[in-house]
Design a protein around this motif. Structure first.
Motif, PDB file in Angstrom:
ATOM      1  N   UNK A  24       0.834  -1.213   0.000  1.00 31.83           N
ATOM      2  CA  UNK A  24       0.000   0.000   0.000  1.00 31.83           C
ATOM      3  C   UNK A  24       0.868   1.263   0.000  1.00 31.83           C
ATOM      4  N   UNK A  25       2.169   1.057  -0.245  1.00 36.83           N
ATOM      5  CA  UNK A  25       3.081   2.215  -0.143  1.00 36.83           C
ATOM      6  C   UNK A  25       2.676   3.339  -1.100  1.00 36.83           C
ATOM      7  N   UNK A  26       2.310   2.993  -2.344  1.00 38.66           N
ATOM      8  CA  UNK A  26       2.014   4.076  -3.298  1.00 38.66           C
ATOM      9  C   UNK A  26       0.738   4.823  -2.879  1.00 38.66           C
ATOM     10  N   UNK A  27      -0.226   4.092  -2.279  1.00 39.15           N
ATOM     11  CA  UNK A  27      -1.442   4.780  -1.798  1.00 39.15           C
ATOM     12  C   UNK A  27      -1.086   5.703  -0.630  1.00 39.15           C
ATOM     13  N   UNK A  28      -0.212   5.209   0.259  1.00 39.00           N
ATOM     14  CA  UNK A  28       0.227   6.059   1.373  1.00 39.00           C
ATOM     15  C   UNK A  28       0.896   7.316   0.848  1.00 39.00           C
ATOM     16  N   UNK A  29       1.797   7.116  -0.111  1.00 38.75           N
ATOM     17  CA  UNK A  29       2.584   8.257  -0.570  1.00 38.75           C
ATOM     18  C   UNK A  29       1.697   9.280  -1.283  1.00 38.75           C
ATOM     19  N   UNK A  30       0.636   8.786  -1.957  1.00 37.22           N
ATOM     20  CA  UNK A  30      -0.300   9.726  -2.598  1.00 37.22           C
ATOM     21  C   UNK A  30      -1.048  10.523  -1.529  1.00 37.22           C
ATOM     22  N   UNK A  31      -1.466   9.837  -0.449  1.00 40.30           N
ATOM     23  CA  UNK A  31      -2.182  10.553   0.634  1.00 40.30           C
ATOM     24  C   UNK A  31      -1.248  11.564   1.297  1.00 40.30           C
ATOM     25  N   UNK A 133      -9.035  -1.071   8.166  1.00 40.29           N
ATOM     26  CA  UNK A 133      -9.373   0.321   8.503  1.00 40.29           C
ATOM     27  C   UNK A 133      -8.701   0.764   9.797  1.00 40.29           C
ATOM     28  N   UNK A 134      -8.612  -0.161  10.727  1.00 38.65           N
ATOM     29  CA  UNK A 134      -7.971   0.136  12.008  1.00 38.65           C
ATOM     30  C   UNK A 134      -6.496   0.457  11.775  1.00 38.65           C
ATOM     31  N   UNK A 135      -5.825  -0.414  11.053  1.00 37.85           N
ATOM     32  CA  UNK A 135      -4.396  -0.228  10.739  1.00 37.85           C
ATOM     33  C   UNK A 135      -4.174   1.120  10.039  1.00 37.85           C
ATOM     34  N   UNK A 136      -4.970   1.420   9.020  1.00 37.88           N
ATOM     35  CA  UNK A 136      -4.726   2.622   8.208  1.00 37.88           C
ATOM     36  C   UNK A 136      -4.778   3.888   9.046  1.00 37.88           C
ATOM     37  N   UNK A 137      -5.739   3.960   9.947  1.00 39.70           N
ATOM     38  CA  UNK A 137      -5.841   5.196  10.719  1.00 39.70           C
ATOM     39  C   UNK A 137      -4.872   5.206  11.916  1.00 39.70           C
ATOM     40  N   UNK A 138      -4.918   4.177  12.757  1.00 41.27           N
ATOM     41  CA  UNK A 138      -4.149   4.292  14.009  1.00 41.27           C
ATOM     42  C   UNK A 138      -2.641   4.200  13.781  1.00 41.27           C
ATOM     43  N   UNK A 197      -4.653 -10.739   0.759  1.00 40.18           N
ATOM     44  CA  UNK A 197      -4.735  -9.875  -0.431  1.00 40.18           C
ATOM     45  C   UNK A 197      -5.965  -8.974  -0.351  1.00 40.18           C
ATOM     46  N   UNK A 198      -7.084  -9.522   0.113  1.00 39.93           N
ATOM     47  CA  UNK A 198      -8.307  -8.710   0.252  1.00 39.93           C
ATOM     48  C   UNK A 198      -8.087  -7.588   1.272  1.00 39.93           C
ATOM     49  N   UNK A 199      -7.364  -7.909   2.329  1.00 36.96           N
ATOM     50  CA  UNK A 199      -7.126  -6.878   3.347  1.00 36.96           C
ATOM     51  C   UNK A 199      -6.215  -5.775   2.782  1.00 36.96           C
ATOM     52  N   UNK A 200      -5.189  -6.173   2.035  1.00 39.31           N
ATOM     53  CA  UNK A 200      -4.313  -5.163   1.406  1.00 39.31           C
ATOM     54  C   UNK A 200      -5.168  -4.254   0.503  1.00 39.31           C
ATOM     55  N   UNK A 201      -6.077  -4.856  -0.261  1.00 42.20           N
ATOM     56  CA  UNK A 201      -6.958  -4.050  -1.132  1.00 42.20           C
ATOM     57  C   UNK A 201      -7.833  -3.103  -0.306  1.00 42.20           C
ATOM     58  N   UNK A 202      -8.281  -3.582   0.847  1.00 47.05           N
ATOM     59  CA  UNK A 202      -9.149  -2.732   1.693  1.00 47.05           C
ATOM     60  C   UNK A 202      -8.355  -1.564   2.273  1.00 47.05           C
ATOM     61  N   UNK A 203      -7.066  -1.796   2.575  1.00 48.55           N
ATOM     62  CA  UNK A 203      -6.229  -0.685   3.061  1.00 48.55           C
ATOM     63  C   UNK A 203      -6.087   0.351   1.942  1.00 48.55           C
ATOM     64  N   UNK A 204      -5.897  -0.117   0.701  1.00 43.90           N
ATOM     65  CA  UNK A 204      -5.818   0.849  -0.418  1.00 43.90           C
ATOM     66  C   UNK A 204      -7.099   1.667  -0.484  1.00 43.90           C
ATOM     67  N   UNK A 205      -8.221   0.975  -0.279  1.00 39.54           N
ATOM     68  CA  UNK A 205      -9.528   1.647  -0.304  1.00 39.54           C
ATOM     69  C   UNK A 205      -9.613   2.687   0.828  1.00 39.54           C
ATOM     70  N   UNK A 206      -9.082   2.322   1.987  1.00 37.46           N
ATOM     71  CA  UNK A 206      -9.101   3.254   3.127  1.00 37.46           C
ATOM     72  C   UNK A 206      -8.266   4.500   2.803  1.00 37.46           C
ATOM     73  N   UNK A 207      -7.100   4.296   2.197  1.00 33.74           N
ATOM     74  CA  UNK A 207      -6.283   5.455   1.794  1.00 33.74           C
ATOM     75  C   UNK A 207      -7.057   6.320   0.803  1.00 33.74           C
TER      76      UNK A 207
END
Ligand code: HEM
Length: 230
Positions: A24-31, A133-138, A197-207
């Motif tokens: 999810x690094x590229x999604x993080x870096x975009x955010x 969602x928990x991981x992405x925010x906290x 893989x589904x969870x990684x996709x959900x983190x991208x969605x959260x970003x």
């Protein structure tokens, strides 16, 4: 060994927490690169932009912490039940300080926040998705959020925590130690390859929700065209 095989081998040998970060690094870096983030982290976001973000955080963390309580005893969702992280009480105090005692009457969720919180609440039916969602925010709040904490304190002249308690995790002894333990908890989850893989996709969605929210805040506050934005 071919390059493709070597790459495959490396990705197979990643732990779940490493997959989450790397995938999810590229999604993080975009955010992180978003105008709104950059204004926040450089101390040039006007105060009303900071307050508007805190208000949206209130709705987002209310949803996260509601689902956290519901899943507290679930073998997957409950693995990340850490009430010492919870941000709603701090956000309530911040908003009372920033907007006054009637703050609840002055805030409403933006459309992206409604969609984001609907998605978070839906994960009560998919606890591994809740972890995304928990991981992405906290983990974000415990990482880049700590840089933001120092900047906003200076930029808005906050003292004693009032107005930026959201960024202060005083129930944790050591943030690096907490993050290390959190990653160990993620790595101990019994999720197969497809579910990971589904969870990684959900983190991208959260970003994506977070980036869309920042774009919406820019538009609703007319920050994008404001010379205040730096
Ligand atoms: C100004 C904006 C931002 C800055 C400066 C920033 C900075 C950072 C830094 C330096 C790290 C690495 C910390 C470490 O490895 O211990 C990090 C990690 C992280 N950030 Fe951000 N970030 C920003 C925005 C965001 C946003 C908007 C989100 C999501 C809503 C987010 C979510 C995360 C997450 C989940 C991690 C943990 C990655 C991992 O180790 O698995 N960040 N951030």
């Amino acid at each position: 060994m071919s390059t493709a095989q070597a790459t495959q081998e490396r990705s197979d040998s990643l732990t779940f927490s490493e997959r989450l970060k790397a995938g999810t690094r590229s999604s993080h870096d975009a955010a992180e690169a978003h105008d709104f983030s950059q204004a926040l982290v450089s101390g040039t976001l006007p105060r009303h932009g900071y307050v508007a973000l805190a208000a949206q955080h209130y709705f987002i963390y209310s949803a996260l912490e509601e689902v956290a309580e519901t899943l507290a005893d679930h073998p997957v969702g409950g693995a990340v039940y850490f009430p010492e992280l919870h941000r709603v009480p701090a956000l309530e105090r911040d908003l009372a300080f920033l907007c006054g005692p009637d703050w609840r009457d002055t805030i409403t969720p933006l459309p992206t926040t409604r969609a984001y919180t609907d998605r978070i609440r839906w994960t009560v039916h998919w606890p591994a998705g809740f972890i995304a969602h928990h991981y992405t925010r906290y983990l974000g709040d415990l990482s880049g959020g700590q840089v933001i904490k120092r900047v906003v304190q200076r930029a808005y002249g906050f003292t004693d925590g009032a107005g930026f308690e959201f960024y202060i995790f005083d129930r944790l002894d050591s943030l690096p130690r907490f993050k290390k333990n959190y990653r160990a908890v993620l790595d101990a989850l019994d999720l197969d390859e497809a579910e990971q893989t589904r969870v990684v996709d959900e983190v991208r969605q959260a970003y994506q929700f977070n980036s869309e929210l920042m774009a919406e805040l820019n538009r609703s506050l007319a920050l994008a065209s404001s010379s205040d934005l730096g």
